[in-house]
Design an enzyme around this catalytic site. Structure first.
Site, PDB file in Angstrom:
ATOM      1  N   TYR A  24      29.851  -2.058  39.714  1.00 26.10           N
ATOM      2  CA  TYR A  24      30.999  -1.740  38.850  1.00 26.10           C
ATOM      3  C   TYR A  24      30.511  -1.258  37.484  1.00 26.10           C
ATOM      4  O   TYR A  24      30.948  -0.219  36.975  1.00 26.10           O
ATOM      5  CB  TYR A  24      31.845  -3.000  38.722  1.00 26.10           C
ATOM      6  CG  TYR A  24      33.087  -2.894  37.883  1.00 26.10           C
ATOM      7  CD1 TYR A  24      34.271  -2.391  38.423  1.00 26.10           C
ATOM      8  CD2 TYR A  24      33.101  -3.346  36.569  1.00 26.10           C
ATOM      9  CE1 TYR A  24      35.421  -2.328  37.653  1.00 26.10           C
ATOM     10  CE2 TYR A  24      34.251  -3.289  35.800  1.00 26.10           C
ATOM     11  CZ  TYR A  24      35.417  -2.784  36.352  1.00 26.10           C
ATOM     12  OH  TYR A  24      36.554  -2.725  35.597  1.00 26.10           O
ATOM     13  N   SER A  70      35.248   0.330  30.873  1.00 29.74           N
ATOM     14  CA  SER A  70      35.259  -1.134  30.823  1.00 29.74           C
ATOM     15  C   SER A  70      34.275  -1.562  29.745  1.00 29.74           C
ATOM     16  O   SER A  70      33.410  -0.781  29.346  1.00 29.74           O
ATOM     17  CB  SER A  70      34.798  -1.680  32.180  1.00 29.74           C
ATOM     18  OG  SER A  70      34.403  -3.030  32.085  1.00 29.74           O
TER      19      SER A  70
END
Ligand code: NAD
Length: 256
Positions: free
Chosen positions: A148, A135
Site C-alpha cells: 500500500y 496517504s
C-alpha cells in the site's frame, strides 16, 4: 453561490467512505458529480439521492475509464475535475506478500490513478483539476502495509509529473495524504450492519488518542473539505503538491 458551480467532477470509489463525502460536498457546492465505483447498488443509491450520475468504473480497466468519460460528457457535456479516490489496503510484511496481492494493490491504487489521469486529462476543460488520494504512508513508511505504502508513494510521483505536464493547460494536479480516517478501510466494523458504528469509532479514538496529537481519528468529511479546497478556485495557485491531513501524526515524535 457554490464553490463548484457549473463544474463537472468525477469521483472514483465514491459509493462510500471519503469518496461518498466528497460526492456529497461537491454536489452541495454546485458541481454536477459523476459517482464512480464498483459497488453498483450503493453508488446508484447515492447518485440518486444527491442528483448525480452513477457509472460503474473499475479504475484498473482502461475500457471502463473510456466509458465513464464518455458517459460524463454525454450527460453533462464536459469534464472539469477528477478525484482519484478509489483505493484498497492489504496487510502483510513485505517478505510474506504474494506477488498476486502486490499486483492487486498496484492495479487499483497506482494503475487506477495513472489511468484516471490518462483518460480524463485529454478530455478535461483547460483550467481543470485533478486530486489524487495518496496517504500519509506516501511520505513515510509503515510496517505491515508495504505494498500500500509503495503505491501511495508512486501516486505522489504521478501527481508531480502530471502537474508539470498539464500546467500549460492550466490543469492543476495535487495529492491528499490522509492519516487514519474513520471509514471501512480503517474501521471495517462500519461494514457490519449489527455493529454500533459510534461505539467502534469511540474505540478507535481511544487508540489514536495515544498516537495522534489531535487525539482522535479523522472524519471522511474533513478529507472532503480538503478535496473541495483543491478542486475549487481557493487553491488557484497550487499544483504538484502533497497535502497531509493527519491530526498532526507526522509532525514528529513526542516524549511527553
Ligand atoms: P473505503 O474502503 O470506504 O472506500 C474505498 C472505495 O474505493 C470503495 O467505495 C470501493 O468500492 C472503491 N474501490 C475499490 N476498488 C475499486 C476499483 N477497482 N474501482 C473503483 N472503485 C474501487 O475507504 P476510504 O477510506 O474511503 O478510502 C478512500 C481513499 O482514501 C483510498 O484511496 C484510500 O487508500 C485512502 N486513504 C484512506 C485512509 C483511511 O484511514 N481510511 C487513510 C489514507 C488514505
Amino acid at each position: 453561490m457554490g464553490k463548484l458551480d457549473g463544474r463537472v467532477v468525477i469521483v472514483t470509489g465514491a459509493a462510500r467512505g471519503q469518496g461518498e463525502q466528497e460526492a456529497r460536498l461537491f454536489a452541495a457546492e454546485g458541481a454536477r458529480v459523476v459517482v464512480a465505483d464498483v459497488l453498483d447498488d450503493q453508488g446508484e443509491a447515492l447518485a440518486e439521492e444527491i442528483g448525480a450520475l452513477y457509472v460503474h468504473l473499475d479504475v484498473g480497466l482502461e475500457v471502463d475509464w473510456q466509458a465513464a468519460v464518455a458517459a460524463a460528457r454525454e450527460a453533462y457535456g464536459q469534464v472539469d475535475g477528477l478525484v482519484n479516490n478509489a483505493g484498497i489496503l492489504r496487510f502483510n510484511a513485505l517478505v510474506d506478500t504474494p506477488l498476486d496481492e502486490f499486483m492487486q494493490v498496484v492495479r487499483v491504487n497506482q494503475v487506477g490513478c495513472f489511468l484516471g489521469i490518462k483518460a480524463v486529462a485529454p478530455e478535461m476543460a483547460d483550467g481543470g483539476t485533478i486530486v489524487n488520494t495518496a496517504s500519509y504512508t506516501a511520505v513515510t513508511g509503515m510496517a505491515a502495509v508495504g505494498t500500500y505504502s509503495a503505491t501511495k508513494h508512486a501516486i505522489l510521483g504521478l501527481t508531480r509529473v502530471a502537474a508539470l505536464e498539464l500546467a500549460p493547460r492550466g490543469i492543476r494536479v495535487n495529492a491528499m495524504c490522509p492519516g487514519a480516517i474513520d471509514t471501512a478501510m480503517s474501521n471495517p466494523s462500519l461494514l457490519d450492519p449489527d455493529a454500533d458504528a459510534e461505539e467502534t469509532s469511540r474505540a478507535l479514538d481511544g487508540l489514536y488518542r495515544k498516537l495522534v496529537p489531535l487525539g482522535r481519528i479523522g472524519k471522511p468529511q474533513e478529507v472532503a473539505r480538503l478535496a473541495l479546497f483543491l478542486t475549487c478556485d481557493d487553491s488557484s495557485y497550487i499544483t504538484g503538491q502533497p497535502f497531509v491531513i493527519d491530526g498532526g501524526w507526522l509532525a514528529g515524535v513526542s516524549v511527553i
